[in-house]
Design a protein around this motif. Structure first.
Motif, mmCIF file in Angstrom:
data_model
loop_
_atom_site.group_PDB
_atom_site.id
_atom_site.type_symbol
_atom_site.label_atom_id
_atom_site.label_comp_id
_atom_site.label_asym_id
_atom_site.label_seq_id
_atom_site.Cartn_x
_atom_site.Cartn_y
_atom_site.Cartn_z
ATOM 1 N N ILE A 216 -87.676 -22.514 -58.855
ATOM 2 C CA ILE A 216 -87.016 -23.735 -59.326
ATOM 3 C C ILE A 216 -86.041 -24.210 -58.252
ATOM 4 N N VAL A 217 -86.014 -25.521 -58.044
ATOM 5 C CA VAL A 217 -85.026 -26.143 -57.157
ATOM 6 C C VAL A 217 -84.151 -27.056 -58.011
ATOM 7 N N VAL A 218 -82.840 -26.905 -57.865
ATOM 8 C CA VAL A 218 -81.877 -27.740 -58.586
ATOM 9 C C VAL A 218 -80.878 -28.265 -57.570
ATOM 10 N N GLY A 219 -80.399 -29.495 -57.766
ATOM 11 C CA GLY A 219 -79.367 -29.975 -56.854
ATOM 12 C C GLY A 219 -79.155 -31.463 -56.901
ATOM 13 N N ALA A 220 -78.649 -31.995 -55.782
ATOM 14 C CA ALA A 220 -78.300 -33.408 -55.700
ATOM 15 C C ALA A 220 -78.677 -33.950 -54.332
ATOM 16 N N MET A 221 -79.340 -35.097 -54.335
ATOM 17 C CA MET A 221 -79.758 -35.720 -53.088
ATOM 18 C C MET A 221 -78.634 -36.584 -52.510
ATOM 19 N N SER A 222 -78.816 -37.030 -51.295
ATOM 20 C CA SER A 222 -77.863 -37.956 -50.682
ATOM 21 C C SER A 222 -77.728 -39.197 -51.557
ATOM 22 N N GLY A 223 -76.503 -39.656 -51.716
ATOM 23 C CA GLY A 223 -76.265 -40.837 -52.542
ATOM 24 C C GLY A 223 -75.866 -40.506 -53.962
ATOM 25 N N ALA A 224 -75.992 -39.239 -54.358
ATOM 26 C CA ALA A 224 -75.561 -38.850 -55.709
ATOM 27 C C ALA A 224 -74.056 -39.069 -55.827
ATOM 28 N N SER A 225 -73.618 -39.512 -57.003
ATOM 29 C CA SER A 225 -72.201 -39.808 -57.198
ATOM 30 C C SER A 225 -71.509 -38.776 -58.084
ATOM 31 N N CYS A 226 -72.288 -37.861 -58.650
ATOM 32 C CA CYS A 226 -71.717 -36.878 -59.574
ATOM 33 C C CYS A 226 -72.476 -35.568 -59.389
ATOM 34 N N ALA B 250 -76.337 -32.339 -51.151
ATOM 35 C CA ALA B 250 -75.856 -33.148 -50.031
ATOM 36 C C ALA B 250 -74.390 -32.868 -49.721
ATOM 37 N N GLU B 251 -73.704 -32.124 -50.579
ATOM 38 C CA GLU B 251 -72.293 -31.810 -50.336
ATOM 39 C C GLU B 251 -72.130 -31.024 -49.024
ATOM 40 N N PRO B 252 -71.016 -31.233 -48.316
ATOM 41 C CA PRO B 252 -70.817 -30.485 -47.068
ATOM 42 C C PRO B 252 -70.597 -28.992 -47.306
ATOM 43 N N TYR B 253 -70.154 -28.645 -48.497
ATOM 44 C CA TYR B 253 -70.010 -27.228 -48.854
ATOM 45 C C TYR B 253 -70.092 -27.086 -50.368
ATOM 46 N N ILE B 254 -70.412 -25.898 -50.818
ATOM 47 C CA ILE B 254 -70.481 -25.614 -52.250
ATOM 48 C C ILE B 254 -69.104 -25.853 -52.866
ATOM 49 N N GLY B 255 -69.099 -26.581 -53.993
ATOM 50 C CA GLY B 255 -67.838 -26.846 -54.675
ATOM 51 C C GLY B 255 -67.100 -28.078 -54.185
ATOM 52 N N HIS B 256 -67.688 -28.822 -53.256
ATOM 53 C CA HIS B 256 -67.064 -30.066 -52.779
ATOM 54 C C HIS B 256 -66.992 -31.085 -53.911
ATOM 55 N N LEU B 257 -68.106 -31.200 -54.677
ATOM 56 C CA LEU B 257 -68.199 -32.035 -55.874
ATOM 57 C C LEU B 257 -67.987 -33.530 -55.612
ATOM 58 N N GLY B 258 -68.091 -33.925 -54.331
ATOM 59 C CA GLY B 258 -67.858 -35.326 -53.997
ATOM 60 C C GLY B 258 -66.390 -35.687 -54.003
ATOM 61 N N LEU B 259 -65.530 -34.689 -54.152
ATOM 62 C CA LEU B 259 -64.085 -34.924 -54.298
ATOM 63 C C LEU B 259 -63.269 -34.179 -53.249
ATOM 64 N N GLY B 260 -63.938 -33.569 -52.287
ATOM 65 C CA GLY B 260 -63.217 -32.748 -51.321
ATOM 66 C C GLY B 260 -62.770 -31.426 -51.919
ATOM 67 N N PHE C 63 -91.729 -25.244 -55.114
ATOM 68 C CA PHE C 63 -91.165 -25.162 -56.474
ATOM 69 C C PHE C 63 -92.248 -25.398 -57.517
ATOM 70 N N LYS C 64 -91.984 -24.885 -58.706
ATOM 71 C CA LYS C 64 -92.812 -25.211 -59.867
ATOM 72 C C LYS C 64 -92.100 -26.221 -60.755
ATOM 73 N N LEU C 65 -90.753 -26.241 -60.657
ATOM 74 C CA LEU C 65 -89.941 -27.228 -61.360
ATOM 75 C C LEU C 65 -88.772 -27.609 -60.458
ATOM 76 N N ALA C 66 -88.399 -28.889 -60.481
ATOM 77 C CA ALA C 66 -87.261 -29.343 -59.680
ATOM 78 C C ALA C 66 -86.466 -30.355 -60.480
ATOM 79 N N MET C 67 -85.140 -30.214 -60.442
ATOM 80 C CA MET C 67 -84.239 -31.191 -61.059
ATOM 81 C C MET C 67 -83.238 -31.605 -59.991
ATOM 82 N N MET C 68 -83.408 -32.810 -59.462
ATOM 83 C CA MET C 68 -82.541 -33.287 -58.382
ATOM 84 C C MET C 68 -81.863 -34.595 -58.807
ATOM 85 N N LEU C 69 -80.530 -34.566 -58.879
ATOM 86 C CA LEU C 69 -79.782 -35.776 -59.202
ATOM 87 C C LEU C 69 -79.883 -36.760 -58.032
#
Length: 237
Positions: A127-137, A168-178, A231-237
């Protein structure tokens, strides 16, 4: 406002959805009727009009809206609350409608994930989970990775499902908020503790059936490594 003012709410759907519960719908922990409610009765109780149609055109000089189907609505004051635009077309092969990745951004998308998830449970895989470039949350991507981890452990299938978090975050836990407090070390620790691997600074470039292509960038935006994730399943914001 005094009663001579008329308020009308316009919305593309006739129901309200509690978006934060959509990840639970995606694994069968909640049903649609537990996380949605009809809008009209609650507004009408307060004397507020409601039209369940999308707005197609705003004619600001004429103070007029055109709705889906051609209906016209005049206004004196307009408040626009758009929410996010789900831009899956930014990445070839992405998105739940004709693409190869899922979403939990709407209750309908979450239901589509659950349909595939039930089949997946019969023959698990990566499974792949995550957020692509341009995600806002970004928070829901982390939440969903942990929800999947917990659900698969409960079903005694977790050992058959490698999970990779691609963001797309520069590091884990960035959350788009630094970062938020100690979110970097806390979330890295939790991902390690739940055996979830990760790729950060990841620019997902395209998705094919069963394969996600992402370019890992350095701090200057230069490519460092190309990844092809099966992957067999992917959820990408």
């Amino acid at each position: 406002l005094p009663k001579e003012h008329r308020i009308t709410v316009v919305n593309p759907t006739d129901y309200f959805q509690f978006v934060p519960s959509n990840p639970w719908v995606a694994v069968g922990g909640r049903a649609r009727d537990a996380v949605t409610l009809p809008i009209a009765p609650h507004l009408e109780r307060k004397g507020i009009g409601f039209i369940a149609k999308a707005v197609t055109t705003i004619d600001a000089p004429a103070n007029r809206l055109t709705l889906d189907g051609g209906q016209v609505l005049d206004y004196d004051y307009l408040v626009i609350t758009t929410g996010p635009k789900l831009s899956f077309d930014e990445v070839p092969g992405a998105g739940p409608h004709g693409g190869h990745t899922h979403s939990v951004c709407t209750v309908g998308h979450a239901e589509m994930f659950f349909q595939d998830y039930e089949k997946f449970l019969q023959a698990p895989g990566p499974i792949v989970v995550g957020a692509m470039s341009g995600a806002s949350c970004f928070g829901p991507a982390y939440e969903f990775a942990f929800i999947l981890d917990a659900d698969l452990r409960k079903r005694k299938l977790r050992h058959k499902v490698p999970i990779t978090f691609v963001t797309a975050e520069p590091y884990i836990g960035h959350l788009g908020l630094g970062g938020v407090g100690d979110s970097k070390s806390m979330l890295e620790s939790e991902l390690r503790g739940h055996d979830i691997k990760w790729i950060t600074n990841a620019k997902t470039t395209k998705v094919e059936a069963g394969k996600l292509f992402t370019t890992q960038l350095d701090d200057h935006g230069q490519p460092v490594k190309e990844h092809e994730l099966a992957f067999k399943l992917a959820m990408m914001l």
